[in-house]
Design an enzyme around this catalytic site. Sequence first.
Site, PDB file in Angstrom:
ATOM      1  N   LYS A 297       1.672  -9.637   2.501  1.00 53.68           N
ATOM      2  CA  LYS A 297       0.696  -9.975   1.458  1.00 53.68           C
ATOM      3  C   LYS A 297       0.293 -11.451   1.535  1.00 53.68           C
ATOM      4  CE  LYS A 297       2.514  -6.596  -1.829  1.00 53.68           C
ATOM      5  NZ  LYS A 297       3.850  -6.415  -1.214  1.00 53.68           N
TER       6      LYS A 297
HETATM    7  P1  5BU Z   1       9.294   1.820  -3.937  1.00 57.32           P
HETATM    8  O1  5BU Z   1      10.733   1.766  -3.624  1.00 57.32           O
HETATM    9  O2  5BU Z   1       8.659   3.193  -3.615  1.00 57.32           O
HETATM   10  O3  5BU Z   1       8.995   1.389  -5.331  1.00 57.32           O
HETATM   11  O4  5BU Z   1       8.620   0.765  -2.935  1.00 57.32           O
HETATM   12  C1  5BU Z   1       7.251   0.449  -2.957  1.00 57.32           C
HETATM   13  C2  5BU Z   1       6.924  -0.496  -1.850  1.00 57.32           C
HETATM   14  O5  5BU Z   1       5.533  -0.785  -1.906  1.00 57.32           O
HETATM   15  C3  5BU Z   1       7.629  -1.814  -1.882  1.00 57.32           C
HETATM   16  O6  5BU Z   1       7.853  -2.226  -0.555  1.00 57.32           O
HETATM   17  C4  5BU Z   1       6.662  -2.751  -2.565  1.00 57.32           C
HETATM   18  O7  5BU Z   1       6.801  -4.083  -2.097  1.00 57.32           O
HETATM   19  C5  5BU Z   1       5.333  -2.202  -2.138  1.00 57.32           C
HETATM   20  N1  5BU Z   1       4.258  -2.365  -3.135  1.00 57.32           N
HETATM   21  C6  5BU Z   1       4.298  -1.798  -4.386  1.00 57.32           C
HETATM   22  O8  5BU Z   1       5.248  -1.136  -4.740  1.00 57.32           O
HETATM   23  N2  5BU Z   1       3.250  -1.975  -5.239  1.00 57.32           N
HETATM   24  C7  5BU Z   1       2.164  -2.699  -4.931  1.00 57.32           C
HETATM   25  O9  5BU Z   1       1.219  -2.799  -5.722  1.00 57.32           O
HETATM   26  C8  5BU Z   1       2.137  -3.270  -3.639  1.00 57.32           C
HETATM   27  C9  5BU Z   1       3.169  -3.091  -2.777  1.00 57.32           C
HETATM   28 BR1  5BU Z   1       0.656  -4.242  -3.170  1.00 57.32          BR
END
Ligand code: 5BU
Length: 467
Positions: A297
């Site tokens: 990002k």
């Molecule tokens: P999760 O464990 O499914 O919650 O992980 C979600 C991933 O997507 C995680 O690596 C975040 O850094 C990434 N992410 C997110 O969750 N939401 C956002 O808006 C963005 C990235 Br941009």
Amino acid sequence: MEDTESLILQLFDVGAVKFGRFTLKSGIESPLYVDLRVTVSHPPVLEAVARRLSAVLEAAQCEYDVLCGVPYTALPFATVMSVRSGKPMVMRRKESKAYGLKRSVEGAYAAGQRCVVVEDLVTSGASILETVEALQAEGLQVDGAVALLDRQQGGSVNLSQRGVRLHTAFGMEDMLRVLVRASRIESTVAQSVMEFMGANRTVPVPVTVRCRWGAAAAAHPVAQRLLAIRDAKRSNLCVAADLCDAADIMRLCEQIGPLICVLKVHADTVDNWTAETASALRAAADRHNFLLFEDRKFADIGHTVVCQASGGVHRIVAWADLINAHGIPGRGVVDGLRQACQASGRAVGLLLVAQMSSKGNLIDSAYTERCLAMAREARDLCIGFIAQERLDDTGELLVMTPGVQLAAGGDALGQQYNTPADVIGCRGADFIIVGRGIYGATDPCQAARAYQAAGWAALTDASSRAR
Ligand code: 5BU
């Protein structure tokens, strides 16, 4: 040209147009019901319909190589038109899921040929757009559609906004006028239909059938690879491998590699990251045929992001296929990343973070719109967005959505989860990004299989949804 008036009366007389109280599929109560399927039981009427549709195309000087009826009602219309005119026809399958690998458009055709879509009646234009998408995905060029009846509820505008010119034999008002004049219906009935139409002036195209990211749009080499992997593996699943130990990430890769199209990492959260980690990830990605996405990002001035993307311990553009950036710094961030990617000599695709999944994030719709404009100006690098919904209707920019689990909910730090069906079916995403739902499961492989199936079912359901 077939007499419109006599055709309208024939349709009324065979019961294709009925007046009363009807609940439409949308749930709306309508004083009118049009069912042109009954024409198959009345060959002279069916032939008259086909003759009229061909005449409309001729009057509009519409040039085309093949015809395609929207399944199912318009299939016999297109067939009779094709037989009468000698112009070949293609057929779109609706049941792409049930038929597995078979083509979604049947018949002999070549990419670049011009196709006209044939439809019975148009409300929002959604059914025509579904067929247009399927045809475009096969390389056919579609810029026109012909329909018998326009319900005059916004379909023609919805279609023209998506590059499809609609030609119709007659509109609702014409039809009512003819029926009243021939004393088939009372003028009060016509009046109530007009009032109903006034109250339902525009029917939007549901997000599920807005143009999806398809082959025709994938101009960027990374986008092309992603699309090819998605279709070959029947997977629109990106796994967020947010583990702190490089060996754990590699183990996860081996378990879920065959099921995913993208593996996303945060290299700066891996305790023991080295150049070997990048090489091992690259080898696993090539072996299992998935793309690597570094979720850094970028959000700084152009000069700094050049160094961040190409230098430091992570040397991101030396191994990542996909990177992402916030739009907040302005176009300098994109220009810096373009410079870093070009210097690497590798094909790298950029995703702009246009929306976030976290509760209370500061992004508003104006910011998202500006990210969309930024992406459109940088199509050589930008292939889409990290977002929570489909942002453009052209289908040219993809949407990957994080914040996905099999059950909606959230975590203690503001993450918000929606289901694959919601994210893809209702919000129009192309890919789902899943982290803890998979690597945090007792059996990550089984979990990945469940997410792959759910994501793919949502995508194929959305693409083949009946009207
Ligand atoms: P999760 O464990 O499914 O919650 O992980 C979600 C991933 O997507 C995680 O690596 C975040 O850094 C990434 N992410 C997110 O969750 N939401 C956002 O808006 C963005 C990235 Br941009």
